[in-house]
Design a protein around this motif. Sequence first.
Motif, PDB file in Angstrom:
ATOM      1  N   GLN A  43      34.359  28.094  49.067  1.00  0.00           N
ATOM      2  CA  GLN A  43      35.011  29.169  49.803  1.00  0.00           C
ATOM      3  C   GLN A  43      36.322  29.548  49.122  1.00  0.00           C
ATOM      4  O   GLN A  43      37.097  28.679  48.716  1.00  0.00           O
ATOM      5  CB  GLN A  43      35.291  28.753  51.247  1.00  0.00           C
ATOM      6  CG  GLN A  43      34.028  28.603  52.097  1.00  0.00           C
ATOM      7  CD  GLN A  43      34.363  28.209  53.525  1.00  0.00           C
ATOM      8  OE1 GLN A  43      34.790  27.097  53.783  1.00  0.00           O
ATOM      9  NE2 GLN A  43      34.180  29.133  54.444  1.00  0.00           N
ATOM     10  N   SER A  44      36.581  30.856  49.034  1.00  0.00           N
ATOM     11  CA  SER A  44      37.821  31.355  48.447  1.00  0.00           C
ATOM     12  C   SER A  44      37.769  32.875  48.468  1.00  0.00           C
ATOM     13  O   SER A  44      36.700  33.470  48.627  1.00  0.00           O
ATOM     14  CB  SER A  44      37.979  30.851  47.003  1.00  0.00           C
ATOM     15  OG  SER A  44      39.236  31.211  46.479  1.00  0.00           O
ATOM     16  N   LEU A  45      38.951  33.512  48.369  1.00  0.00           N
ATOM     17  CA  LEU A  45      39.037  34.949  48.151  1.00  0.00           C
ATOM     18  C   LEU A  45      39.316  35.182  46.674  1.00  0.00           C
ATOM     19  O   LEU A  45      40.207  34.545  46.105  1.00  0.00           O
ATOM     20  CB  LEU A  45      40.153  35.567  48.995  1.00  0.00           C
ATOM     21  CG  LEU A  45      40.015  35.504  50.517  1.00  0.00           C
ATOM     22  CD1 LEU A  45      41.259  36.077  51.180  1.00  0.00           C
ATOM     23  CD2 LEU A  45      38.778  36.236  50.990  1.00  0.00           C
ATOM     24  N   HIS A  46      38.568  36.087  46.047  1.00  0.00           N
ATOM     25  CA  HIS A  46      38.780  36.428  44.644  1.00  0.00           C
ATOM     26  C   HIS A  46      39.106  37.918  44.559  1.00  0.00           C
ATOM     27  O   HIS A  46      38.359  38.746  45.090  1.00  0.00           O
ATOM     28  CB  HIS A  46      37.527  36.160  43.805  1.00  0.00           C
ATOM     29  CG  HIS A  46      37.203  34.710  43.669  1.00  0.00           C
ATOM     30  ND1 HIS A  46      36.219  34.244  42.818  1.00  0.00           N
ATOM     31  CD2 HIS A  46      37.724  33.604  44.255  1.00  0.00           C
ATOM     32  CE1 HIS A  46      36.151  32.923  42.895  1.00  0.00           C
ATOM     33  NE2 HIS A  46      37.049  32.517  43.780  1.00  0.00           N
ATOM     34  N   THR A  47      40.195  38.246  43.908  1.00  0.00           N
ATOM     35  CA  THR A  47      40.525  39.648  43.705  1.00  0.00           C
ATOM     36  C   THR A  47      41.154  39.820  42.330  1.00  0.00           C
ATOM     37  O   THR A  47      41.743  38.882  41.783  1.00  0.00           O
ATOM     38  CB  THR A  47      41.476  40.164  44.801  1.00  0.00           C
ATOM     39  OG1 THR A  47      41.653  41.574  44.648  1.00  0.00           O
ATOM     40  CG2 THR A  47      42.831  39.477  44.716  1.00  0.00           C
ATOM     41  N   VAL A  48      41.016  41.018  41.763  1.00  0.00           N
ATOM     42  CA  VAL A  48      41.639  41.359  40.486  1.00  0.00           C
ATOM     43  C   VAL A  48      42.594  42.520  40.727  1.00  0.00           C
ATOM     44  O   VAL A  48      42.220  43.525  41.364  1.00  0.00           O
ATOM     45  CB  VAL A  48      40.586  41.748  39.430  1.00  0.00           C
ATOM     46  CG1 VAL A  48      41.261  42.222  38.140  1.00  0.00           C
ATOM     47  CG2 VAL A  48      39.677  40.562  39.131  1.00  0.00           C
ATOM     48  N   VAL A  49      43.829  42.382  40.243  1.00  0.00           N
ATOM     49  CA  VAL A  49      44.851  43.421  40.422  1.00  0.00           C
ATOM     50  C   VAL A  49      45.508  43.726  39.073  1.00  0.00           C
ATOM     51  O   VAL A  49      45.386  42.957  38.116  1.00  0.00           O
ATOM     52  CB  VAL A  49      45.924  42.981  41.444  1.00  0.00           C
ATOM     53  CG1 VAL A  49      45.303  42.750  42.822  1.00  0.00           C
ATOM     54  CG2 VAL A  49      46.625  41.712  40.975  1.00  0.00           C
ATOM     55  N   ASP A  83      34.680  38.057  48.826  1.00  0.00           N
ATOM     56  CA  ASP A  83      35.138  37.260  49.970  1.00  0.00           C
ATOM     57  C   ASP A  83      34.152  36.113  50.184  1.00  0.00           C
ATOM     58  O   ASP A  83      33.146  36.258  50.868  1.00  0.00           O
ATOM     59  CB  ASP A  83      35.216  38.138  51.223  1.00  0.00           C
ATOM     60  CG  ASP A  83      35.803  37.385  52.419  1.00  0.00           C
ATOM     61  OD1 ASP A  83      35.971  36.149  52.322  1.00  0.00           O
ATOM     62  OD2 ASP A  83      36.098  38.032  53.437  1.00  0.00           O
ATOM     63  N   TYR A  84      34.460  34.965  49.568  1.00  0.00           N
ATOM     64  CA  TYR A  84      33.613  33.790  49.735  1.00  0.00           C
ATOM     65  C   TYR A  84      34.036  32.941  50.930  1.00  0.00           C
ATOM     66  O   TYR A  84      33.483  31.858  51.125  1.00  0.00           O
ATOM     67  CB  TYR A  84      33.645  32.935  48.462  1.00  0.00           C
ATOM     68  CG  TYR A  84      33.049  33.614  47.257  1.00  0.00           C
ATOM     69  CD1 TYR A  84      31.726  34.023  47.257  1.00  0.00           C
ATOM     70  CD2 TYR A  84      33.820  33.864  46.121  1.00  0.00           C
ATOM     71  CE1 TYR A  84      31.168  34.662  46.155  1.00  0.00           C
ATOM     72  CE2 TYR A  84      33.272  34.489  45.009  1.00  0.00           C
ATOM     73  CZ  TYR A  84      31.946  34.891  45.038  1.00  0.00           C
ATOM     74  OH  TYR A  84      31.407  35.514  43.950  1.00  0.00           O
TER      75      TYR A  84
END
Length: 759
Positions: A349-355, A338-339
């Motif tokens: 700034q950004s949200l990074h996720t792996v799915v 959670d940047y």
Amino acid sequence: MSAPELSPVVAEKPGDAPTHVPALVSALARPQQVVDPRAVERARAFAEPLLLTETLDTGENTLAHADGVAGIIDAIGGTAEMKACVYLVYACQYLNRPREVISKAFGPDYADVAIETTKLVQLQRQARLKAAQIRAQRAAAEAAGSMVNRIGATELEASQTENIRKMLLAFSRDLRVVMLRLASRLQTLRFHAASKTPPDEGLAAESLHVFAPLANRLGIWQLKWEMEDLAFRFLEPDTYKHIARLLDEKRVERESHVEQVRQQLESALKAQGIDAEVQGRPKHIYSIVKKMRGKSLDFEQVFDIRALRVVVPEIDDCYRVLAYAHAHFSPVPEEFDDYISKPKPNGYQSLHTVVRDEQGRAFEIQIRTRAMHEHAEHGVAAHWAYKEAGSKGYAGVSASSDYDAKIAVLRQLLAWQSDMGGAKHLFDDAIYVLTPHAAIVELPKGATPVDFAYTVHTDLGHRCRGARVDGVMVTLNTPLQNGQTVEIVAAKEGGPSRDWLNPEQGYLVSHRAKSKVRAWFNALAAQDNIQRGREALDKLLQREGKTTLNLDDLAAGLGYANPQALCEALGKEELTLRTVEQYLNPPQALPTPDEVVIKKARGEDRAPQGSVLVVGMDSLLTQLAKCCKPAPPDDIRGYVTRGKGVSVHRADCPDFAALAQRHPGRVIDVQWSGVKGKGEHALYYPVDVAVEAIDRQGLLRDISDAFAREKINVIGVQTQSVKGVAWMTFTVEVPDALRVSRVMAAVQDVPGVQSVRRR
């Protein structure tokens, strides 16, 4: 299957989709200047006759290189002015008076950019040549099994660091200079790729480790991605081809899957009432390798080879998209960042996720607002070209003007060290401040406004009387910080203060500034000594009736270059009037040893009995020379006088040197006897200690206390104060010269003392 000749179109975070950056390039132009619409045509026509038959050291035709650079500038939204400057840069080296010629034909602004860029090209070429020499030496040392290669590695790193510093300073003068250099370097890499000729290892390494991180910090992502891949391709061709082959094997399947998920996610989000733009985001070869090495992953474990970016209007929408993605796909918990709540140091700034989808295929999703996306895409340019971030901008930097933009750029460059790998402490020993005209000045850490003034110009340092830092008046010993703007308040004339040399008051940090201040006062002291010596010499010549004597001949006869040097030596009492008098009145012929007249010396003129032995003679009267006052274990020499026996001098005595030059036959060997008395019969020798200090109340007392603490008896003191400088001569009694060295060290520690020496 052979690897593709050009790197795949892939991107890297932050800001991963290919994009033009006209905002940055436009910000680099001078908006107040009227741009000639035909500037590019005129500049190319001007340069073509000069460049058409020339080649660069890479082997590329110079005109073709310039055309390529102009094309790159155009592709990223460059102005006609910048494209015109490209041709003028390469024409510079073929002009006799480039600044004058270009200014007359195109204007001084074009000339400034062309000249500064040419200087930077030359600096970088010199640095690469030096690095190449060091690498060759390391290779030879390794082949010979030597450890010299470790030293070479340190020198190579220092060379690169210095190159970066010079780039930073060049950047401060004109932002367009570095833009042109980045485009030129990319064109060079393209030429080597097209001609299938590997570039110099230093050029490729510099591109990967210096130019690409700089492009990254400035937000010129297009240049950064392509430069990284091409440089890496030349540095590690086998690894590059291996990853390119792996990417190419399942490219169709991967792109089809990414597009399918993209459409599915975009439709689903719109059904949820979220206005979202979903983009595919493929990966660059170099960034894949970095991730594999950094996290010790296999190619199949790099999740974001398949990746999507979601751009939404508001921050709340970011978390709504995240919630939907985690609800409809299987999240990989350890791959979430959670940047937004905790931005990166450069403001990203950004949200990074792996799915993972139902088939277990992993892919990355980046989620951000449009304002965050602009910042990620344009980096530093977002500070002044995009206002969605609000009045404070990103990372707490506002940019209401070009000047604020330049400060923002400086701060990003100071953060640049995090991109430099092995140069993590690149700027720990230096700070960078700005002049009122936004030029960057490099100073040592802890430097003050006085250091700044001397760095700008020696005369400005001498006349410095006050300073404003960021518009506020401060004391002259205030330590400066990175990014501050410094303005010096100067008198019309005058000189430095002696307080500036007092380390306890903290006015000066840089060695350059200290040397300039010392040089000022040394010049004043030299003038005073010359005047004092000239007055004493004039009186002697009047007394001797030789006022018409040629002073040049007198100086040469005494071993001095000119009368000024002679008078200065007299003023500093390095040369005595007695020596000059003996030169003016040479003694009669030297009698035989049997005819030497021995007279009894009195008081302190005679050496302590038995202390000096004359080699080859017994019971010969000796006396210690007053000009240098030797004491054991000083290296000594003897000079046979008329009627006073042997005068014993220190070997480094200038008076003895002058006597020995004129009458070498009178010089004899002498030595200390080694006999030492005890108790009341102990032998003591008078020695002169000269002290130069900043005059102040209590100075004589403090120096006398230093002698007393060392249990040294002071039998005479001479003092003189000239323009705030105290000149003191202490005559002390010591059993040997070693005690003098110890007491001189103690006196040197007295506040205000600048120098201590034996007379």
